[in-house]
Each structure stands twice: as structure tokens, then as C-alpha cells.
Design a protein around this motif. Structure first.
Motif, PDB file in Angstrom:
ATOM      1  N   LYS A  59      21.792 -34.800   2.464  1.00  0.00           N
ATOM      2  CA  LYS A  59      21.725 -35.823   3.335  1.00  0.00           C
ATOM      3  C   LYS A  59      22.772 -36.539   3.298  1.00  0.00           C
ATOM      4  CE  LYS A  59      18.480 -37.547   0.517  1.00  0.00           C
ATOM      5  NZ  LYS A  59      18.607 -36.757  -0.760  1.00  0.00           N
ATOM      6  N   THR A  60      23.539 -36.929   2.489  1.00  0.00           N
ATOM      7  CA  THR A  60      24.913 -37.701   2.424  1.00  0.00           C
ATOM      8  C   THR A  60      26.140 -36.862   3.127  1.00  0.00           C
ATOM      9  OG1 THR A  60      24.310 -38.784   0.186  1.00  0.00           O
ATOM     10  CG2 THR A  60      26.726 -38.790   1.114  1.00  0.00           C
ATOM     11  N   THR A  61      25.951 -35.717   2.977  1.00  0.00           N
ATOM     12  CA  THR A  61      26.858 -34.776   3.644  1.00  0.00           C
ATOM     13  C   THR A  61      26.651 -34.873   5.154  1.00  0.00           C
ATOM     14  OG1 THR A  61      26.904 -33.497   1.782  1.00  0.00           O
ATOM     15  CG2 THR A  61      27.837 -32.566   3.930  1.00  0.00           C
ATOM     16  N   LEU A 178      22.204 -45.203   7.424  1.00  0.00           N
ATOM     17  CA  LEU A 178      21.999 -45.922   6.252  1.00  0.00           C
ATOM     18  C   LEU A 178      21.750 -44.853   5.121  1.00  0.00           C
ATOM     19  CD1 LEU A 178      19.295 -48.123   7.909  1.00  0.00           C
ATOM     20  CD2 LEU A 178      21.673 -48.718   7.560  1.00  0.00           C
ATOM     21  N   ASP A 179      22.573 -44.891   4.235  1.00  0.00           N
ATOM     22  CA  ASP A 179      22.481 -43.689   3.213  1.00  0.00           C
ATOM     23  C   ASP A 179      21.647 -44.439   1.890  1.00  0.00           C
ATOM     24  OD1 ASP A 179      22.611 -41.670   1.574  1.00  0.00           O
ATOM     25  OD2 ASP A 179      24.857 -41.674   1.333  1.00  0.00           O
ATOM     26  N   GLU A 180      20.617 -44.239   1.732  1.00  0.00           N
ATOM     27  CA  GLU A 180      19.765 -44.751   0.635  1.00  0.00           C
ATOM     28  C   GLU A 180      20.090 -46.134   0.498  1.00  0.00           C
ATOM     29  OE1 GLU A 180      18.683 -42.382  -2.601  1.00  0.00           O
ATOM     30  OE2 GLU A 180      19.696 -40.694  -1.892  1.00  0.00           O
ATOM     31  N   PRO A 181      19.856 -47.021   1.571  1.00  0.00           N
ATOM     32  CA  PRO A 181      20.154 -48.479   1.249  1.00  0.00           C
ATOM     33  C   PRO A 181      19.530 -49.229   0.421  1.00  0.00           C
ATOM     34  CG  PRO A 181      18.976 -48.068   3.363  1.00  0.00           C
ATOM     35  CD  PRO A 181      19.246 -46.749   2.635  1.00  0.00           C
TER      36      PRO A 181
HETATM   37 MG   LIG Z   1      23.219 -38.882  -1.368  1.00  0.00          MG
END
Ligand SMILES: [Mg+2]
Ligand SMILES: Nc1ncnc2c1ncn2[C@@H]1O[C@H](COP(=O)(O)OP(=O)(O)O)[C@@H](O)[C@H]1O
Lengths: 364, 282
Positions: A59-61, A178-181
Motif C-alpha cells: 500500500k505504501t509503495t 493519506l498513509d495510515e493517517p
Molecule cells: Mg505502509
């Protein structure tokens, strides 16, 4: 409440025009180990999609590639039909929010939010008064009035994340990432911020990607949920689609509680370790498959016809009911079922049951 | 109650041992630092103000003090820039031989200062490796303040690198990435985000390098040439006065050095406390 309306009436928060985002066959490999295996996704302008998947699913990638913080090994990314990969991070005009806020610690709340405006080339930089009006409008939008002179260390986690969001919104982004905000916040704050984020999205209408590993958060917040696993998209759909018609055993297992058993399909019915289960498999091809059911969708049956049979190896209280952990079939597959708290304990711990609802998944 | 608050130290902790450790620290500092310094001050006080003043403002003394503090500040400033660069390269990049360069940074710490002085003199003397070319260009390095400056840069480098390096290692890359997504170019990110974060460590390194340079003796006297009024550092002048049995003059110079150093270090410390507070360390 209508903070944005008031900003609009002053004409100072012109929102970046939200754009369609098209992701085509994006592949990303880190030193030969692939983190994304050809991901494709279409997101409409103004849509809020949740990327949901366990830790390490890529996901982050994917977000970092959209932001321009990483380059994909292959594939295309289009913003509003135009190639985005050719643009440097600085020029993509995206708002990014990291899980751990990444606030500028030596700057006040005001200066943090103003940063993206103050680094613009002189020709595009708003006047000092404009910047001030805009930042105070955003502070109002994220409900941090009166805290503009504080430093980040003087704020709670939830407040810090709101500063991070305001800072991302300040540059009038075309896309919000939004990355796991809310990943670092406690449960109650998460719930509040979730509702609040939905409200902000409804008012500002950014194309938004929201990464989470919390299914409740994804299902509640998003227009569409994208379930990811091991660098692949498993399913894209509404919360109802994902919950009621999971496309794969992974999705079925990841969303809600579930038991999965390896079965064989023969004559349109599922067979476990050579024993008929009595569960039909309409439309499924003969051969190996996966049977999935939810622990609460199970009834106990007499041990005389086709059924699933198991031995109780553990039990515990589970809400209003009792959860049994079973070894099922001849090969002792693990499964869980729920029974009434008062149900009599069967002889020798042996038990026969039947799911009332179940799914048969073809092999991958 | 009033007494208690009047004497309250900054945030007395609930953790036990505060009184004990504070007592020990004060006693230790007194023994190691304060007693010898007090001896110096007492000695100075015994000579009377007019005598002290005439000794302290002797032109040769003033020249030596100016050289010592000026060259030390210049060397520490030079190191702040290039030491930061070295730390940056060591933390941010991977390259062959990195470990060796990392270890080399500490050499000025380990080398006996006299050895460093002789080596530097050999290199920068008018017939040395580098001094030869400098001489051709008409620049004299050894036996001038430039030589002193070079020796002080040499011994001060590790202080900056070793104080900045850990802070740089701890720095969150996401903060810099954030600045980039907000539209900041690399220069803006470094000037507005990275440097302010490194400021307290840089100031610490500067203060250490400066303090070390002011007191430096061994590595400087060989390359300095020690020409009065030109390349004679204050610590050397103290030694010269001592060998002349002129204890009063030696003490007067030492006291001036002490006072100046204390004021400068205190100022750096306050500056540092202020920049740390801005980073939210307190
Ligand atoms: Mg991540
Ligand atoms: N910079 C990197 N170098 C090497 N591998 C990485 C890097 N970043 C991520 N990965 C790997 O890529 C995979 C996906 O990671 P990530 O996108 O962070 O997952 P998620 O955000 O869904 O938890 C993981 O297996 C991770 O180890």
C-alpha cells in the motif's frame, strides 16, 4: 461548522481541481524482490478510495509511486489523463499525509501549514496577507483554532495529524494521499477523526487515497475499497460488494471472521477429505477448491447425514456466544464456529455442524 | 513552601537519585574544575588591579590573545561547514571505503598533538609537499597565522563530525520527503528544514572545536613559527612567561583567557538551549 464555505466566500481557498487517477500495470521491484506485481486501478475525480490490506501488501509503495517519492519499475500513472510519472515530486501537486505526521518540529502550527505556500517561486507565491488568511481558514477547517502559535511537540497525536492534513491541503492538491493517517492514534480518537475526515472530504471533494489495515475504517469511510495482498489487488468494490461477495478466499478471510477449509468439488457439491459435506457448490468446476464460512453462520446438526465433523480443542467466550476451536475432517484442519452459551457439551468433544451460508472459491 | 519553590530545580523528577547524583556532580566538578580555576583567580587577585591591567593589556599579550581567539573561531567556523559536509556524506551515501573514512575522522583525536604539528609543518613548510606550491604562488603558510589556522582546523574536525553525525542519522527522511511533496526544492529543504534541525548539534560541535582550539598547544607551536606579535599564540606566551619566572604575567594571561572562554561558551550554550527549545526538546 461551515468553515470551508466561509473561506470560499473570501475567495482565498481555491481548491486544486480534483482529477481522475489512472494506474496502469504498475510494477515495483526493490532489488529484485517485487513489492507490486502489475497493479491497475481507475479512480474518479473526487472519489475517496481506501487501500486495505495487511502490513507489507504494498500500500505504501503504491502511494509513494503516486506521489513521485519512488519511481515504478514499469507501468503508467495518469492524473486527469496526463502522464504523471514525468513530473518531479515538487510538480505533482499532491497532498501527502504520513502515519507519523512528519511535522516540521522547529516550526509553529501556522508555519507548518504555510510552508507549501511560502516555498513557491515568487511569481506564484500568494501575498503574506493571503497566506495568513488561507492558513487561518485551514486552521479553522481542521478545528485547531487558537493553536496556531504552538509547536508540534505541544500538541496531542490527533491534533498533530490534523496539522499534517491542513498542511497537505494548503497547497491545493489535485490528489490527496493519506498513509495510515490514524494508525498511531487510540481507538476513540480514530473514530472521531474518521467521521471528521469524511466530512472534510465531502466538503472539499479531493480525489483521495486512504491507506489502512483496519477493515472497519476502510468500509466505513470509503466510496470504494481496494483490497490488496502481496502486491496485488484482490478486489475492488463497495463495502457491500467486499463483504457480501468476496472475490477470493483472501478477501473473505481478511474481511470479517472466517474459517477456510480445502475441499474438492464433485457432482456439484463440496467434499472434505473424501467425506461429503452436503454443501452445494453451484457453478464451481470439479476439482480442488476452498470452502469458506463465517463462525456465526453455523448450526449444529445430528451426526447422521452429510455434515462437517470436528473435535473441540479449545473454547472461549465470544460476545454473547461461545466460540469453539475445532479440528475438522480427517486431516485435522483448523476451523472456528460459534454456539449458544448454554449448548450442552457433546460426548468426547465431537461435534457435527453445517454452515447456513458458505462460499466455494476456485483455486488460484 | 516558599523556600521550597524558590529553590526548586528545573523539573525535579519522581525518579529517585536526583539529590545524590546532583551532589556528586557538583562535588566532582568542584574538585576537577573549580579548585584549580579558583587557585588561578586567587593568584590573580593577590596582584592588585593596576598591575593586572597593565599585564593583561601588554601589546604582546593582546596580540597573542587576538590570534588565539580569532584563529580558533575561524577554524571552528570552517569546521562547522566542512565537518557538516563530511558527516552528511558519511550518513547519507554508500560508497566503497566509507568505513575507512569514518575511522579516519577520529585520527586527530588519537594522534599526539606534537606529531600532528610536526607532520603539518613538514607538509606546509616552504619546501614541503603543499607549501612548495603555495610558496610558488606567493603564499606563505607555515610560520604564519594561516599555518595556525590549518593546525586548528585539523584538530577540530572530529568534534563537528561526531556531534552532527548521530543527529543526522536519527533524522526522519519522511520530513524531507514531506517538504518535497509540498513543493520545496532541495535547497529550500536543506536551508529551512535540515539545518534548523541540526543547529543544536552544530553549535555543540562548534563550541567543542572552539574550546579545544583555544587551548591547543602541541600541534600549533611547530607550524606557527612563534614570531611575537605575528604568530605567537596565547598558551605559548604563558609558557614563555613561566620559563622567565614571570608568574604574574603568566597568571594574568591565563585569567583573561579563562574569562573570555567562559563568556563565549556561555553564549553558545544559551544559543543552543534556545534552538533546542524550538525543536521541542524541553
Ligand atoms: Mg505502509
Ligand atoms: N525501500 C524498500 N526497500 C526494500 N523493500 C521494500 C522497501 N519498501 C518496501 N519494501 C517491501 O515492499 C513490500 C511492500 O511494502 P509496503 O508498501 O510498505 O507495504 P504496506 O504499506 O502495505 O505495509 C514489503 O515486503 C516491504 O518489505
Amino acid at each position: 461548522m461551515n468553515a470551508l464555505a466561509s473561506i470560499d466566500s473570501e475567495g482565498s481557498v481555491a481548491l486544486g481541481e480534483p482529477v481522475d487517477v489512472t494506474i496502469e500495470n504498475v510494477v515495483k521491484a526493490f532489488d529484485d524482490t517485487p513489492a507490486l506485481h502489475g497493479v491497475s486501478l481507475d479512480v474518479k475525480a473526487g472519489e475517496l478510495v481506501a487501500l486495505l490490506g495487511p502490513s507489507g501488501s504494498g500500500k505504501t509503495t503504491l502511494l509513494r509511486i503516486l506521489a513521485g517519492l519512488d519511481a515504478p519499475t514499469a507501468g503508467r500513472v495518469l492524473f486527469g489523463g496526463e502522464d504523471a510519472l514525468g513530473l518531479a515530486v515538487q510538480d505533482r501537486n499532491i497532498g501527502f499525509v504520513f502515519q507519523h505526521y512528519a511535522l516540521f518540529r522547529h516550526m509553529t502550527v501556522f508555519d507548518n501549514i504555510a510552508f507549501g505556500l511560502t516555498v513557491r517561486p515568487r511569481a506564484q507565491r500568494p501575498s503574506k496577507a493571503d497566506i495568513r488568511r488561507r492558513v487561518l481558514g485551514l486552521i479553522d477547517l481542521v478545528q485547531l483554532n487558537g493553536l496556531d502559535k504552538r509547536y508540534p511537540t505541544q500538541l496531542s497525536g490527533g491534533q498533530r495529524q490534523r496539522v499534517a492534513l491542513a498542511r497537505a491541503l494548503a497547497i491545493e492538491p489535485r490528489v490527496l494521499l493519506l498513509d495510515e493517517p490514524f494508525g498511531a492514534l487510540d481507538a476513540q480518537v480514530r473514530k472521531d477523526l474518521r467521521r471528521w475526515l469524511r466530512e472534510i472530504h465531502d466538503r472539499t471533494g479531493h480525489t483521495t487515497f486512504f491507506v489502512t489495515h483496519d477493515q472497519e475504517e476502510a468500509l466505513e469511510l470509503a466510496d470504494r475499497v481496494v483490497v490488496m495482498s502481496k502486491g496485488r489487488i484482490e478486489q475492488v468494490g463497495s463495502a457491500d460488494d467486499i463483504y457480501d461477495s468476496p472475490a477470493s478466499p483472501f478477501v473473505f478471510g481478511f474481511i470479517g471472521e472466517s474459517s477456510l477449509l480445502p475441499v474438492t468439488v464433485a457432482d456439484g457439491a463440496a467434499v472434505l477429505d473424501g467425506v461429503p459435506t452436503g454443501l452445494s457448490a453451484p457453478g464451481a468446476a470439479a476439482g480442488p477448491a476452498t470452502l469458506g464460512f463465517r463462525p456465526h453462520d453455523v448450526v449444529l446438526v445430528e451426526d447422521d447425514g452429510p455434515a462437517l465433523r470436528g473435535r473441540i480443542i479449545a473454547e472461549r467466550r465470544h460476545g454473547a456466544r461461545r466460540r469453539l476451536e475445532l479440528e475438522v475432517g480427517r486431516e485435522h484442519h483448523r476451523a472456528e464456529i460459534d454456539v449458544e452459551v448454554g449448548a450442552p457439551r457433546p460426548e468426547g468433544g465431537r461435534i457435527a455442524f453445517r454452515p447456513e451460508r458458505w462460499r466455494i472459491f476456485p483455486p488460484r | 513552601m516558599a523556600r521550597a519553590t524558590a529553590f526548586a530545580f528545573r523539573k525535579p523528577s519522581v525518579l529517585p537519585g536526583f539529590g545524590l547524583t546532583l551532589g556528586f556532580a557538583v562535588a566532582y566538578l568542584s574538585l576537577i574544575v573549580l579548585v584549580p580555576l579558583a587557585g588561578l583567580v586567587v593568584k590573580t587577585a593577590s596582584m592588585g588591579w593596576p598591575e593586572f591591567w597593565s599585564l593583561a593589556t601588554d601589546p604582546r599579550t593582546l596580540a597573542a590573545l587576538r590570534l588565539s581567539f580569532g584563529a580558533s573561531a575561524a577554524a571552528a567556523a570552517m569546521n562547522a561547514v566542512f565537518g557538516l559536509l563530511v558527516a552528511w556524506v558519511l550518513v547519507r551515501y554508500e560508497f566503497p571505503g566509507k568505513r575507512i573514512i569514518d575511522a579516519m575522522v577520529d585520527l586527530p583525536f588519537a594522534l599526539p598533538t606534537a606529531v600532528a604539528g610536526i607532520a603539518l609543518t613538514a607538509i606546509y613548510a616552504p619546501n614541503g609537499w603543499i607549501g612548495r606550491y603555495a610558496a610558488e604562488a606567493g603564499v606563505k603558510i607555515a610560520y604564519t597565522p594561516i599555518g595556525i589556522f590549518i593546525a586548528l582546523v585539523f584538530i577540530g574536525l572530529p568534534f563537528i563530525v561526531r556531534t552532527v553525525q548521530p543527529v543526522l542519522e536519527d533524522m526522519d527522511r519522511e520530513v524531507e520527503e514531506m517538504a518535497a511533496t509540498l513543493g520545496a526544492n532541495r535547497l529550500q529543504t536543506v536551508v529551512r528544514i535540515v539545518l534548523p534541525t541540526l543547529a543544536p548539534a552544530l553549535l555543540t560541535g562548534f563550541a567543542l572545536a572552539f574550546a579545544r582550539a583555544v587551548g591547543e598547544y602541541g600541534s600549533v607551536i611547530f607550524i606557527a613559527g612563534n614570531i611575537p606579535y605575528v604568530s605567537e599564540i596565547a598558551p605559548l606566551l604563558i609558557v614563555i612567561r613561566l620559563t622567565e619566572f614571570n608568574y604574574a604575567a603568566a597568571t594574568a594571561i591565563a585569567t583573561v583567557m579563562l574569562a573570555l572562554s567562559f563568556v563565549i561558551l556561555l553564549a553558545i550554550n544559551l544559543l543552543q538551549a534556545w534552538s533546542r527549545r524550538r525543536l521541542g526538546h524541553d
